[in-house]
Design an enzyme around this catalytic site. Structure first.
Site, PDB file in Angstrom:
ATOM      1  N   THR A  93     -17.817  92.282  12.412  1.00 15.01           N
ATOM      2  CA  THR A  93     -18.083  92.537  11.066  1.00 15.01           C
ATOM      3  C   THR A  93     -19.121  91.341  10.534  1.00 15.01           C
ATOM      4  O   THR A  93     -19.484  90.600  11.393  1.00 15.01           O
ATOM      5  CB  THR A  93     -16.860  92.411  10.268  1.00 15.01           C
ATOM      6  OG1 THR A  93     -16.577  90.965  10.300  1.00 15.01           O
ATOM      7  CG2 THR A  93     -15.654  93.028  11.065  1.00 15.01           C
TER       8      THR A  93
ATOM      9  N   SER B  27     -20.078  88.559  17.233  1.00 14.81           N
ATOM     10  CA  SER B  27     -21.453  88.769  16.767  1.00 14.81           C
ATOM     11  C   SER B  27     -21.477  88.229  15.293  1.00 14.81           C
ATOM     12  O   SER B  27     -22.677  87.711  14.820  1.00 14.81           O
ATOM     13  CB  SER B  27     -22.001  90.168  16.833  1.00 14.81           C
ATOM     14  OG  SER B  27     -21.140  90.880  16.070  1.00 14.81           O
TER      15      SER B  27
ATOM     16  N   ASP C  54     -29.480  84.293   6.511  1.00 16.26           N
ATOM     17  CA  ASP C  54     -29.038  84.507   7.896  1.00 16.26           C
ATOM     18  C   ASP C  54     -29.967  83.771   8.966  1.00 16.26           C
ATOM     19  O   ASP C  54     -29.331  83.152   9.811  1.00 16.26           O
ATOM     20  CB  ASP C  54     -29.387  86.160   8.221  1.00 16.26           C
ATOM     21  CG  ASP C  54     -28.915  86.739   9.521  1.00 16.26           C
ATOM     22  OD1 ASP C  54     -27.672  86.735   9.628  1.00 16.26           O
ATOM     23  OD2 ASP C  54     -29.789  86.806  10.382  1.00 16.26           O
TER      24      ASP C  54
ATOM     25  N   LYS D  18     -28.252  80.725  11.428  1.00 17.13           N
ATOM     26  CA  LYS D  18     -28.625  80.576  13.145  1.00 17.13           C
ATOM     27  C   LYS D  18     -29.232  79.128  13.368  1.00 17.13           C
ATOM     28  O   LYS D  18     -28.834  78.556  14.313  1.00 17.13           O
ATOM     29  CB  LYS D  18     -29.848  81.546  13.348  1.00 17.13           C
ATOM     30  CG  LYS D  18     -29.363  82.953  13.213  1.00 17.13           C
ATOM     31  CD  LYS D  18     -30.570  83.932  13.636  1.00 17.13           C
ATOM     32  CE  LYS D  18     -29.978  85.485  13.470  1.00 17.13           C
ATOM     33  NZ  LYS D  18     -31.018  86.504  13.732  1.00 17.13           N
TER      34      LYS D  18
HETATM   35  N1  LIG Z   1     -27.832  94.508  13.804  1.00 15.10           N
HETATM   36  C1  LIG Z   1     -28.283  93.355  14.494  1.00 15.10           C
HETATM   37  O1  LIG Z   1     -29.376  93.151  15.254  1.00 15.10           O
HETATM   38  C2  LIG Z   1     -27.536  91.895  14.734  1.00 15.10           C
HETATM   39  C3  LIG Z   1     -26.213  91.720  14.251  1.00 15.10           C
HETATM   40  N2  LIG Z   1     -25.295  90.662  14.366  1.00 15.10           N
HETATM   41  C4  LIG Z   1     -24.367  90.744  13.765  1.00 15.10           C
HETATM   42  O2  LIG Z   1     -23.275  91.890  13.911  1.00 15.10           O
HETATM   43  C5  LIG Z   1     -22.377  91.918  13.052  1.00 15.10           C
HETATM   44  C6  LIG Z   1     -22.260  93.561  12.647  1.00 15.10           C
HETATM   45  O3  LIG Z   1     -23.777  94.165  12.459  1.00 15.10           O
HETATM   46  P1  LIG Z   1     -23.886  95.456  11.970  1.00 15.10           P
HETATM   47  O4  LIG Z   1     -23.134  96.345  13.064  1.00 15.10           O
HETATM   48  O5  LIG Z   1     -25.426  95.666  11.959  1.00 15.10           O
HETATM   49  O6  LIG Z   1     -23.207  95.783  10.776  1.00 15.10           O
HETATM   50  P2  LIG Z   1     -22.615  97.080   9.978  1.00 15.10           P
HETATM   51  O7  LIG Z   1     -22.653  97.023   8.424  1.00 15.10           O
HETATM   52  O8  LIG Z   1     -23.223  98.338  10.619  1.00 15.10           O
HETATM   53  O9  LIG Z   1     -20.845  97.185  10.501  1.00 15.10           O
HETATM   54  C7  LIG Z   1     -19.986  96.311  10.213  1.00 15.10           C
HETATM   55  C8  LIG Z   1     -18.614  96.821  10.131  1.00 15.10           C
HETATM   56  O10 LIG Z   1     -17.706  95.889  10.102  1.00 15.10           O
HETATM   57  C9  LIG Z   1     -16.369  96.585   9.209  1.00 15.10           C
HETATM   58  N3  LIG Z   1     -15.870  95.515   8.552  1.00 15.10           N
HETATM   59  C10 LIG Z   1     -16.365  94.815   7.578  1.00 15.10           C
HETATM   60  N4  LIG Z   1     -15.272  94.271   6.827  1.00 15.10           N
HETATM   61  C11 LIG Z   1     -14.288  94.556   8.009  1.00 15.10           C
HETATM   62  C12 LIG Z   1     -13.070  93.726   8.106  1.00 15.10           C
HETATM   63  N5  LIG Z   1     -12.488  92.862   6.978  1.00 15.10           N
HETATM   64  N6  LIG Z   1     -12.194  93.951   8.957  1.00 15.10           N
HETATM   65  C13 LIG Z   1     -12.455  95.097   9.803  1.00 15.10           C
HETATM   66  N7  LIG Z   1     -13.723  95.740   9.653  1.00 15.10           N
HETATM   67  C14 LIG Z   1     -14.484  95.318   8.603  1.00 15.10           C
HETATM   68  C15 LIG Z   1     -17.306  97.609   8.490  1.00 15.10           C
HETATM   69  O11 LIG Z   1     -16.431  98.759   8.027  1.00 15.10           O
HETATM   70  C16 LIG Z   1     -18.505  98.225   9.523  1.00 15.10           C
HETATM   71  O12 LIG Z   1     -17.453  98.926  10.687  1.00 15.10           O
HETATM   72  C17 LIG Z   1     -22.948  91.172  11.757  1.00 15.10           C
HETATM   73  O13 LIG Z   1     -22.215  89.982  11.769  1.00 15.10           O
HETATM   74  C18 LIG Z   1     -24.506  90.693  12.023  1.00 15.10           C
HETATM   75  O14 LIG Z   1     -24.751  89.526  11.696  1.00 15.10           O
HETATM   76  C19 LIG Z   1     -25.864  89.655  15.305  1.00 15.10           C
HETATM   77  C20 LIG Z   1     -26.857  90.093  16.112  1.00 15.10           C
HETATM   78  C21 LIG Z   1     -27.763  91.018  15.850  1.00 15.10           C
HETATM   79  N1  LIG Z   2     -30.294  90.502  10.835  1.00 18.07           N
HETATM   80  C1  LIG Z   2     -30.369  89.835  11.926  1.00 18.07           C
HETATM   81  C2  LIG Z   2     -29.647  90.350  12.981  1.00 18.07           C
HETATM   82  C3  LIG Z   2     -29.449  89.376  13.947  1.00 18.07           C
HETATM   83  O1  LIG Z   2     -28.636  88.355  13.827  1.00 18.07           O
HETATM   84  C4  LIG Z   2     -32.009  89.476  12.450  1.00 18.07           C
HETATM   85  O2  LIG Z   2     -32.687  90.314  11.813  1.00 18.07           O
HETATM   86  O3  LIG Z   2     -32.381  88.658  13.203  1.00 18.07           O
END
Ligand SMILES: NC(=O)C1=CN([C@@H]2O[C@H](COP(=O)(O)OP(=O)(O)OC[C@H]3O[C@@H](n4cnc5c(N)ncnc54)[C@H](O)[C@@H]3O)[C@@H](O)[C@H]2O)C=CC1
Ligand SMILES: N[C@@H](CC=O)C(=O)O
Length: 382
Positions: A113, A135, A237, A241
Site C-alpha cells: 500500500t 514497498s 516521494d 527515498k
Molecule cells: N509503482 C512503482 O513503480 C513503485 C511503487 N512503490 C510503492 O509501492 C506501493 C504500491 O504502489 P502501487 O501499487 O502503484 O499503488 P496502487 O494505488 O496501485 O495500489 C495500492 C493498493 O493498496 C491498497 N490499500 C490502500 N490502503 C490500504 C490499507 N489500509 N490496507 C490494505 N490495502 C490498502 C489499495 O486498495 C490498493 O490495492 C506504494 O507504496 C509505492 O510507493 C515502490 C517502488 C516503485
Molecule cells: N513513484 C515512484 C515509484 C517508486 O518508488 C517513482 O516515481 O520513483
C-alpha cells in the site's frame, strides 16, 4: 541373518517430498499496480520454486483497503474473481487471528500500500511472528522514535524487515549501501535521479514536443507514479527515498530536515486528487516557460543529493531540486524511466559507484518485493 530390501511405494515417496518442503505463509496487503503483479508473479513461479528450492510459497491472505480473501491453502490463478465474489470486510487483526487459528508458520506480511496508517499495524504483526516486506516507504520515514522502536521490536522477536524496493524499485541499491556501510566503507555522498516517474516525465518532456500534462498522464498510465501523483511532483516521494538512504548510514535525520523544491503550482496543492487530475493542463504553461528558458543543450533532471559531513550523525545536508544539466552528462543522458544513483565513497574517490536502471514500474517493483520474500524464506528453518 537375512537382509531384506524394503520397497517404499512411490506415492509415499512423493508425500515425503511434500513434507520436506518449507511452507512460507504470506499475507499481502495492497493489490493495485505492484501488489497484483506480485501475486501473479508468485503464482506463476510457484511450481518452479517449489522444485528448485524446496519452498512452498502460500499466499493465505490478500487484502486491499476494502476487503480480504483468506485461504489457508493459498490463492488460485482466479484469485481476483474469487476475492470479488467472496472477499469480506476486515480489520488487519483478523489476518493475525486466521494465521494463529490455522497454526500457520513462517509468516510474512507484505505491504504494497502507500498508506500511512497501515504501517501502525507492523508492530502487532511482528509481535505475532510475522517478518515484514514492504514497498511502502512510510514506515521508514516516520519520526526516528517510530523507526527505532520498530527495529527494537524486530530484534527482540528475531524477525526481519526488508524493503529493497523503497529506493530504486527493483534495483539492488539498499542492499549495496547497507553492505558498504557495514563493511566500514565511508560513504561521502549519494546523488542522483531517484524518481522513476520524474525521470520519465523530464526525459520525455525535454526530448519531445508534447505538453507537460500529456507526459504526466502517460507516466500515471504506465504505473510509474504514486497512487496520488502529487506525492512525486511535490518531491515528498524523492525526499522519502533520500531520508531512507540517510538512515541506512545511521544519520539522525527527520523528514523536515530535507530541503525540497515543490513542482506543483500553489493552487493545485490542496485540492482533491480527482480535481487535481481534472486540472492537469494548468501545469502546461509554467513548464513550457521553464523549458524555453533553459540553457542550450541542457535538460531538466529532478536531483536528490545527500552530502555534507556524513561522518557526523547530524552533519548531513539533504536537498531535492529541479536542475538543468548538460545533455551529454551522466544525469543528462538518462533514458526512459531510469533512475541513477551515484555513490561516492572514500576508497572509490572521485569515481562513484553508479547504479542505474528502471526506477519505477509495477513489474520490476513486484520482482524486487518477490526477491525480499525469497531472501527471508531462505533463512527460515522449517
Ligand atoms: N509503482 C512503482 O513503480 C513503485 C511503487 N512503490 C510503492 O509501492 C506501493 C504500491 O504502489 P502501487 O501499487 O502503484 O499503488 P496502487 O494505488 O496501485 O495500489 C495500492 C493498493 O493498496 C491498497 N490499500 C490502500 N490502503 C490500504 C490499507 N489500509 N490496507 C490494505 N490495502 C490498502 C489499495 O486498495 C490498493 O490495492 C506504494 O507504496 C509505492 O510507493 C515502490 C517502488 C516503485
Ligand atoms: N513513484 C515512484 C515509484 C517508486 O518508488 C517513482 O516515481 O520513483
Amino acid at each position: 541373518m537375512s537382509t531384506a530390501t524394503v520397497e517404499i511405494p512411490l506415492e509415499q515417496l512423493i508425500n515425503l517430498e511434500k513434507i520436506k518442503k518449507k511452507k512460507i505463509n504470506i499475507a499481502i496487503f495492497g493489490h493495485g499496480n505492484v501488489g497484483s503483479h506480485l501475486v501473479n508473479q508468485i503464482i506463476s513461479s510457484k511450481e518452479e520454486i517449489s522444485r528448485r528450492r524446496d519452498l512452498d510459497l502460500n499466499i493465505f491472505a490478500i487484502a486491499n483497503s476494502k476487503t480480504v480473501l483468506l485461504q489457508q491453502n493459498g490463492l488460485s490463478k482466479n484469485w481476483l474473481e474469487e476475492k470479488t465474489e467472496s472477499g469480506k470486510k476486515y480489520i488487519p487483526e483478523e489476518v493475525i487471528s486466521f494465521a494463529k487459528n490455522n497454526n500457520l508458520q513462517n509468516l510474512i506480511l507484505v505491504d504494497n500500500t502507500a498508506d500511512s496508517s497501515f504501517v501502525q499495524n507492523y508492530s502487532s504483526f511482528v509481535e505475532n511472528g510475522f517478518h515484514l516486506v514492504s514497498s511502502n516507504k512510510i514506515a521508514n520515514t516516520l519520526d526516528l522514535n517510530f523507526y527505532k522502536e520498530l527495529r527494537e521490536k524486530l530484534t527482540s522477536k528475531k524477525r526481519q524487515y526488508l524493503y529493497e524496493t523503497n529506493v530504486g524499485a527493483g534495483l539492488p541499491l539498499i542492499d549495496t549501501i547497507k553492505l558498504l556501510h557495514l563493511s566500514g566503507e565511508n560513504i561521502t555522498r549519494i546523488r542522483g535521479v531517484f524518481s522513476g516517474s520524474l525521470s520519465y516525465i523530464f526525459n520525455t518532456f525535454s526530448e519531445e514536443d508534447r505538453s507537460f500534462s500529456s507526459v504526466l498522464k502517460s507516466a500515471i498510465d504506465k504505473g510509474f507514479t504514486e497512487p496520488d501523483p502529487r506525492e512525486d511532483l511535490c518531491g515528498n516521494d524523492v525526499g522519502r527515498k533520500l531520508l531512507i538512504l540517510a538512515r541506512e548510514l545511521d544519520l539522525h535525520n527527520e523528514f523536515d530536515d530535507i530541503s525540497i523544491q515543490n513542482l506543483i503550482p500553489k493552487d493545485l496543492r490542496n485540492v482533491s486528487k480527482e480535481e487535481f487530475l481534472n486540472r492537469l493542463q494548468e501545469l502546461d504553461v509554467p513548464f513550457q516557460i521553464k523549458k524555453k528558458n533553459q540553457p542550450k543543450d541542457c535538460v531538466f533532471r529532478y536531483v536528490a543529493d545527500l552530502h555534507g559531513d556524513l561522518s557526523k550523525e547530524t552533519g548531513a545536508i539533504l536537498t531535492v531540486n529541479l536542475t538543468s544539466v548538460p545533455k551529454n552528462s551522466m544525469l543528462g543522458a538518462l533514458k526512459g524511466s531510469d533512475s541513477i544513483f551515484e555513490i561516492y565513497t572514500e576508497s572509490y574517490g572521485d569515481n562513484p559507484i553508479v547504479i542505474q536502471g528502471a526506477g519505477a514500474g509495477a513489474a520490476v517493483t513486484a520482482r524486487g518485493v518477490f526477491g525480499d520474500i525469497l531472501r527471508i524464506s531462505d533463512k527460515e528453518h522449517n
